[in-house]
Scaffold this active site. Structure first.
Site, short mmCIF file in Angstrom:
data_model
loop_
_atom_site.label_atom_id
_atom_site.label_comp_id
_atom_site.label_asym_id
_atom_site.label_seq_id
_atom_site.Cartn_x
_atom_site.Cartn_y
_atom_site.Cartn_z
N PHE A 1 0.77 -1.21 -0.06
CA PHE A 1 0.09 -0.06 -0.07
C PHE A 1 0.90 1.21 -0.13
CE2 PHE A 1 0.79 -0.10 4.57
CZ PHE A 1 0.79 1.20 4.86
N LYS B 1 -1.67 -7.05 -9.22
CA LYS B 1 -2.46 -7.11 -8.12
C LYS B 1 -1.94 -5.81 -7.09
CE LYS B 1 -3.22 -8.52 -4.32
NZ LYS B 1 -3.57 -7.38 -3.38
N GLU C 1 -5.12 -3.87 -1.86
CA GLU C 1 -6.67 -3.45 -1.74
C GLU C 1 -6.69 -2.24 -1.02
OE1 GLU C 1 -5.01 -5.78 -0.49
OE2 GLU C 1 -5.58 -6.53 1.40
N SER D 1 5.28 -7.21 3.14
CA SER D 1 6.07 -7.59 4.55
C SER D 1 6.51 -8.67 4.50
CB SER D 1 4.82 -7.57 5.60
OG SER D 1 3.88 -8.57 5.04
N CYS E 1 9.81 1.35 3.18
CA CYS E 1 10.55 0.51 3.58
C CYS E 1 11.86 0.81 3.60
CB CYS E 1 10.54 -0.82 2.49
SG CYS E 1 11.18 -0.15 0.93
N GLU F 1 8.87 -4.44 12.81
CA GLU F 1 9.02 -3.26 12.09
C GLU F 1 7.43 -2.59 12.44
OE1 GLU F 1 7.91 -4.20 7.86
OE2 GLU F 1 8.93 -2.38 7.34
#
Ligand code: NAD
Length: 506
Positions: A155, A179, A182, A232, A287, A387
């Site tokens: 995301f 993909k 969402e 992740s 990240c 994290e």
């Protein structure tokens, strides 16, 4: 009139060059800046996935035959369209992710660089040639496309991470199914519309909205040849394993816990300015975000803590469209998890210098949380080990530069790291010895430019090849080596039962 899309307008997929709203489940969507419900997204089910793969397979059969230079023409037009629609795309990113508009511009620019790189595909696919590897024999290697490739993206970079993947994959002659997360479905869809407008044949680039179930159907589909994943670590690890078992090529980039080291000779003002941007920019949802600062010596640690306390207390927080220092987090559940981790940090004995839960924005509607700063953090505390992916910075104190190196090299993650110093030898030693894939020297976010490749070490990446750049070309192609003999004499050579190379030279 030019189309100008709002985040709320997209609810479905882009398959075979047109919208597709099929799927049995819908997910609610929220505006991070207000917390209000803004609509829904339709999740692709197995039937939708199978139809998209069919569309990709037939598009691939034609696209792979298009000359690389002609593919590059479509990519150049796509690049121009994306640049022309920059304002619209940045507003889409900000409205569905929450980050500031300026940050969205940076994200888009890094994405555009990757399209630019892909436009050089004729050069990247040039291959290698060896003349006269034997009597009348020449040999060359060429890079062929794989087929249908899938990209599953996180995301936090709705435009940049997809652009790490699909322009290069498509330039290499593959068909690509994206993909997107969402949580940020719109930007990827809009990119597909623009690619189609640039002249890409239908089905070469399809976008399927969906969650982990949709990803699962894609990953187990026998006609998908390879998967690029960014997200992740637990998911990256599971995708790496599953893809290995099903024989798919995979690159799976995972999470991170990026450390900065401040040596006693560093310029504290410029180091802390750099740390502020890298720790709290995008609300810590990168990240490559800095989440730990390791200061060498108490004097350095005190100075870093004092200066950062003032800077974190002064953070301006509000809607991403207002372009302050920090926008909201992306979602309510994510904010709740970070708030729980802050409490665990306090309970486990870290010194809280600034508590983001006390910032005025935390009480406002929307998913806001102030910047948090902890001192005296140690491995074993959950704020150090996990994290957090939010606006929380941990300060760790060590005695020597070797102690700093040890603590970093013991970390589970190895994405990015940086060092602040005025001493070239210390910097060089750090770059040589630290176990991370991307290293900054007085550079807080050492994200490689598009003609290099992006990838961490240890639990920050699974799979041999990094993302984009030269590694991307290798990932999206397979090598074929052709060995060819043409002689002037017909049938002039006798039978030879020995392995090639066994005859002495001359
Ligand atoms: P996530 O792992 O929750 O989701 C990433 C993608 O995987 C989404 O598209 C999601 O729908 C899908 N997914 C979720 N569970 C799945 C499952 N079990 N099987 C298959 N697919 C699944 O990550 P996120 O919260 O969207 O993104 C944040 C994470 O991404 C952080 O850990 C961050 O460090 C990482 N990240 C890494 C990089 C990198 O280059 N290393 C870059 C950006 C983000």
């Amino acid at each position: 009139m030019e189309r100008h899309l709002e985040a709320t307008e997209i609810t479905g997929h882009f398959v075979s060059g047109k919208p597709d709203a099929t799927g049995s489940k819908k997910l609610e969507r929220f505006d991070p800046a207000t917390g209000e419900k803004i609509g829904y997204v339709t999740l692709a089910d197995e039937t939708t996935v199978n139809a998209a793969v069919e569309s990709s397979i037939s598009a691939f059969q034609e696209w792979r035959l298009v000359e690389p230079a002609k593919r590059a023409v479509v990519l150049r037009r796509f690049c121009d369209l994306v640049s022309a629609r920059a304002d619209e795309l940045c507003r889409l990113i900000t409205s569905e992710h929450g980050k500031t508009l300026l940050d969205s511009k940076g994200e888009l620019q890094r994405g555009i660089e990757n399209i630019e790189y892909a436009t050089g595909i004729a050069e990247h696919l040039k291959g290698e040639h060896s003349k006269a590897v034997g009597p009348d024999i020449d040999s060359w290697s060429e890079l062929s496309p794989l087929g249908v490739v899938v990209g599953i993206t996180p995301f936090n970079f709705p435009v940049m991470v997809p652009l790490w993947m699909f322009p290069l994959a498509v330039a290499c002659g593959n068909a690509f199914i994206l993909k997107p997360s969402e949580k940020v479905p719109t930007a990827g869809y809009r990119l597909a519309e623009l690619f189609s407008e640039a002249g890409l044949p239908d089905g070469v680039f399809n976008v399927l909205q969906g969650d982990h179930e949709t990803a699962g159907w894609l990953l187990k589909h026998p006609d998908i040849q390879a998967a690029s994943f960014v997200g992740s670590t637990p998911v990256a690890k599971s995708i790496y394993k599953a893809s290995g078992e099903s024989g798919k090529r995979v690159q799976a980039l995972g999470g991170a816990k990026n450390h900065a080291v401040v040596l006693p000779d560093a310029d504290i003002e410029s180091a802390t300015n750099a740390i502020m941007g890298a720790a709290y920019g995008s609300c810590g949802q990168r990240c490559m975000a800095l989440s730990v600062v390791v200061s060498v010596g108490d004097e350095t640690a005190d100075a870093v803590a004092d200066v950062l306390t003032k800077k974190v207390a002064g953070l301006n927080i509000g809607p991403g469209m207002d372009d302050l220092d920090m926008g909201p987090l992306n979602s309510g559940p994510q904010r709740d998890r970070i708030v729980d981790l802050i409490q665990e940090g306090v309970d486990q004995g870290a010194t809280i210098l600034i508590d983001g839960r006390r910032h005025g924005s935390y009480q406002q509607p929307g998913f806001y949380l102030g910047g948090t700063l902890f001192d005296n953090v140690q491995p074993g505390m959950s704020i150090y080990d996990e994290e957090i992916f939010g606006p929380v910075l941990c300060l760790v104190r060590v005695r020597t530069a070797s102690d700093a190196m040890r603590i970093i090299n013991d970390s589970q993650y190895g994405n990015g790291t940086c060092i602040f110093t005025r001493d070239g030898y210390s910097a060089r030693t750090y770059a040589n010895e630290v176990e991370a894939g991307m290293v900054g020297i007085n550079v807080p976010l050492p994200v490689p430019v598009a003609n290099h490749s992006f990838g961490g070490w240890k639990d920050s990446r699974f799979g041999d090849l990094a993302a984009y750049g030269p590694d991307g070309v290798r990932f999206y192609t397979r090598r074929k080596t052709i060995t060819e003999r043409w002689t002037s004499s017909a049938g002039g050579r006798g039978i030879d039962f020995a392995f090639p190379g066994s005859r002495p030279a001359g």
